[in-house]
Design an enzyme around this catalytic site. Structure first.
Site, PDB file in Angstrom:
ATOM      1  N   SER A 139      41.891  41.160  37.469  1.00 55.47           N
ATOM      2  CA  SER A 139      43.249  42.348  37.308  1.00 55.47           C
ATOM      3  C   SER A 139      43.456  42.869  38.907  1.00 55.47           C
ATOM      4  CB  SER A 139      42.551  43.751  36.811  1.00 55.47           C
ATOM      5  OG  SER A 139      43.514  44.051  36.558  1.00 55.47           O
ATOM      6  N   TYR A 152      36.887  51.094  38.373  1.00 53.95           N
ATOM      7  CA  TYR A 152      37.817  49.945  37.090  1.00 53.95           C
ATOM      8  C   TYR A 152      37.925  49.074  39.019  1.00 53.95           C
ATOM      9  CZ  TYR A 152      40.343  47.666  34.632  1.00 53.95           C
ATOM     10  OH  TYR A 152      41.366  45.811  33.462  1.00 53.95           O
TER      11      TYR A 152
HETATM   12  P1  NDP Z   1      40.000  44.314  24.399  1.00 55.87           P
HETATM   13  O1  NDP Z   1      39.471  45.742  24.606  1.00 55.87           O
HETATM   14  O2  NDP Z   1      41.162  43.961  24.011  1.00 55.87           O
HETATM   15  O3  NDP Z   1      38.780  43.305  24.567  1.00 55.87           O
HETATM   16  C1  NDP Z   1      38.541  43.371  25.419  1.00 55.87           C
HETATM   17  C2  NDP Z   1      36.708  42.947  24.996  1.00 55.87           C
HETATM   18  O4  NDP Z   1      35.785  42.998  25.930  1.00 55.87           O
HETATM   19  C3  NDP Z   1      36.126  43.343  23.575  1.00 55.87           C
HETATM   20  O5  NDP Z   1      36.438  41.827  22.435  1.00 55.87           O
HETATM   21  C4  NDP Z   1      34.983  43.629  23.115  1.00 55.87           C
HETATM   22  O6  NDP Z   1      34.379  43.354  22.536  1.00 55.87           O
HETATM   23  C5  NDP Z   1      34.813  43.113  24.676  1.00 55.87           C
HETATM   24  N1  NDP Z   1      33.244  43.493  25.383  1.00 55.87           N
HETATM   25  C6  NDP Z   1      33.375  44.731  26.041  1.00 55.87           C
HETATM   26  N2  NDP Z   1      31.674  45.065  26.158  1.00 55.87           N
HETATM   27  C7  NDP Z   1      31.542  44.398  25.509  1.00 55.87           C
HETATM   28  C8  NDP Z   1      29.807  44.159  26.188  1.00 55.87           C
HETATM   29  N3  NDP Z   1      28.736  44.786  26.659  1.00 55.87           N
HETATM   30  N4  NDP Z   1      29.209  42.676  25.682  1.00 55.87           N
HETATM   31  C9  NDP Z   1      29.728  41.964  24.134  1.00 55.87           C
HETATM   32  N5  NDP Z   1      31.594  42.356  24.251  1.00 55.87           N
HETATM   33  C10 NDP Z   1      32.318  42.986  25.558  1.00 55.87           C
HETATM   34  O7  NDP Z   1      41.321  44.469  25.685  1.00 55.87           O
HETATM   35  P2  NDP Z   1      41.094  43.271  27.055  1.00 55.87           P
HETATM   36  O8  NDP Z   1      41.240  41.555  25.849  1.00 55.87           O
HETATM   37  O9  NDP Z   1      42.501  43.728  27.445  1.00 55.87           O
HETATM   38  O10 NDP Z   1      40.444  42.569  28.451  1.00 55.87           O
HETATM   39  C11 NDP Z   1      39.645  41.754  28.657  1.00 55.87           C
HETATM   40  C12 NDP Z   1      39.756  41.301  29.374  1.00 55.87           C
HETATM   41  O11 NDP Z   1      41.161  41.782  30.593  1.00 55.87           O
HETATM   42  C13 NDP Z   1      38.689  42.948  30.178  1.00 55.87           C
HETATM   43  O12 NDP Z   1      38.160  42.387  30.924  1.00 55.87           O
HETATM   44  C14 NDP Z   1      39.586  43.685  31.027  1.00 55.87           C
HETATM   45  O13 NDP Z   1      39.390  44.863  32.053  1.00 55.87           O
HETATM   46  C15 NDP Z   1      40.581  42.960  31.723  1.00 55.87           C
HETATM   47  N6  NDP Z   1      41.957  42.851  32.235  1.00 55.87           N
HETATM   48  C16 NDP Z   1      43.063  43.592  31.299  1.00 55.87           C
HETATM   49  C17 NDP Z   1      43.853  44.005  31.487  1.00 55.87           C
HETATM   50  C18 NDP Z   1      45.137  44.874  30.221  1.00 55.87           C
HETATM   51  O14 NDP Z   1      46.196  45.447  31.293  1.00 55.87           O
HETATM   52  N7  NDP Z   1      44.673  44.760  29.043  1.00 55.87           N
HETATM   53  C19 NDP Z   1      44.666  43.697  32.765  1.00 55.87           C
HETATM   54  C20 NDP Z   1      43.693  43.256  33.359  1.00 55.87           C
HETATM   55  C21 NDP Z   1      42.552  42.640  33.320  1.00 55.87           C
HETATM   56  P3  NDP Z   1      33.310  43.683  21.730  1.00 55.87           P
HETATM   57  O15 NDP Z   1      33.484  45.691  21.616  1.00 55.87           O
HETATM   58  O16 NDP Z   1      33.028  43.253  20.051  1.00 55.87           O
HETATM   59  O17 NDP Z   1      32.450  44.176  22.214  1.00 55.87           O
END
Ligand code: NDP
Length: 246
Positions: A139, A152
């Site tokens: 990030s 975070y």
């Molecule tokens: P979302 O919340 O849309 O997606 C997060 C995903 O992580 C979901 O599919 C969720 O699936 C999965 N997840 C969370 N906990 C678990 C777990 N214990 N086991 C398996 N899967 C898990 O957010 P983003 O798409 O934005 O995030 C994706 C990545 O990008 C993250 O690492 C985030 O930190 C990073 N990021 C995002 C930014 C933003 O502004 N959006 C900026 C910088 C980085 P489920 O709940 O179904 O398990």
């Protein structure tokens, strides 16, 4: 869909494929002709993507055995994971004085241990084959500090450090590690912030800059970096909205 094409490219495994960047990346790789292994807890959301040659598994990234067994099943059908998108994450921003330490635990578990569990599952095979790419989701908060983001930021700085260290360690085995470091992207991640002030702060800033990026912006960049020739390693990509200042 269950149709199997005969012209399939190598297997792509994506964690956190049920929403946001992970789901967009699944669609982008599918369009490019790759079979997929999609991992997350909400299997219905991954199945609803309705992508061809995709195996969806309800897996928590904290469960090493579940990751390994899902990969074993998918690789028996589609061959080794060539691209592993280590994307699952949570963002519980909050005030360090009042925040429930359970939220710190959760971020450290999912964002750091979850990422390590993914690496553990695929790295030995990649090193043995002398081929493969791991994209770890860092990030801009893995490069800079932001108020309310203390833990975070700690986890994402950690992802950057882990990725770059292992990249150096396996570079002689022709394996690539890439840090993807997005700025603000409009996804459900914001729903993982339970502190109303921290959540509002994110939303207000996003609005003030004309909105965040869309998940497809990041997905397309991930696919581009993976499709680059194996001799070329895009070590880190920092991709933010143009008007995002910090
Ligand atoms: P979302 O919340 O849309 O997606 C997060 C995903 O992580 C979901 O599919 C969720 O699936 C999965 N997840 C969370 N906990 C678990 C777990 N214990 N086991 C398996 N899967 C898990 O957010 P983003 O798409 O934005 O995030 C994706 C990545 O990008 C993250 O690492 C985030 O930190 C990073 N990021 C995002 C930014 C933003 O502004 N959006 C900026 C910088 C980085 P489920 O709940 O179904 O398990």
């Amino acid at each position: 869909m269950t149709t199997t094409r005969t012209d399939l490219k190598p297997l792509v495994t994506i964690t956190g494929a049920s929403s946001g960047i992970g789901a967009a990346t699944a669609k982008a790789f599918s369009q490019a002709g790759h079979p997929l292994l999609l991992l997350a807890r909400r299997i219905d959301r991954m199945q609803a993507l309705d992508l061809p040659d995709a195996i969806c598994k309800e897996v928590d990234v904290l469960d090493r055995e579940a990751i390994a067994s899902a990969i074993e099943e998918a690789e028996a059908k589609f061959g080794p994971t060539e691209y592993f998108i280590n994307n699952a994450g949570v963002m519980h921003n909050g005030d360090p004085i009042t925040q429930d330490p359970e939220e710190w635990d959760r971020m450290i578990d999912v964002n750091l241990k979850g990422v390590m569990n993914g690496i553990h599952a695929v790295l030995p095979g990649m090193v043995e084959r002398e081929s493969g790419t791991i994209v770890n989701m860092g990030s801009i908060a893995g490069r800079k500090t932001f108020g309310t983001h203390s833990v975070y930021c700690g986890t994402k700085f950690g992802v950057h450090a882990i990725t770059e260290t292992i990249r150096e360690e396996v570079s002689q085995k022709n394996v690539r590690l890439i840090t993807m470091a997005p700025g603000m992207v409009g996804t459900e991640l914001i729903e993982t912030i339970t502190d109303p002030a921290a959540k509002q702060g994110w939303l207000d800033y996003a609005e003030s800059i004309g909105g965040p990026l869309v998940p497809e912006d990041i997905a397309d960049a991930i696919v581009w970096a993976c499709q680059a020739p194996q001799r070329m390693c895009v070590r880190e990509m920092v991709i933010c909205p143009t008007r995002q200042e910090p």
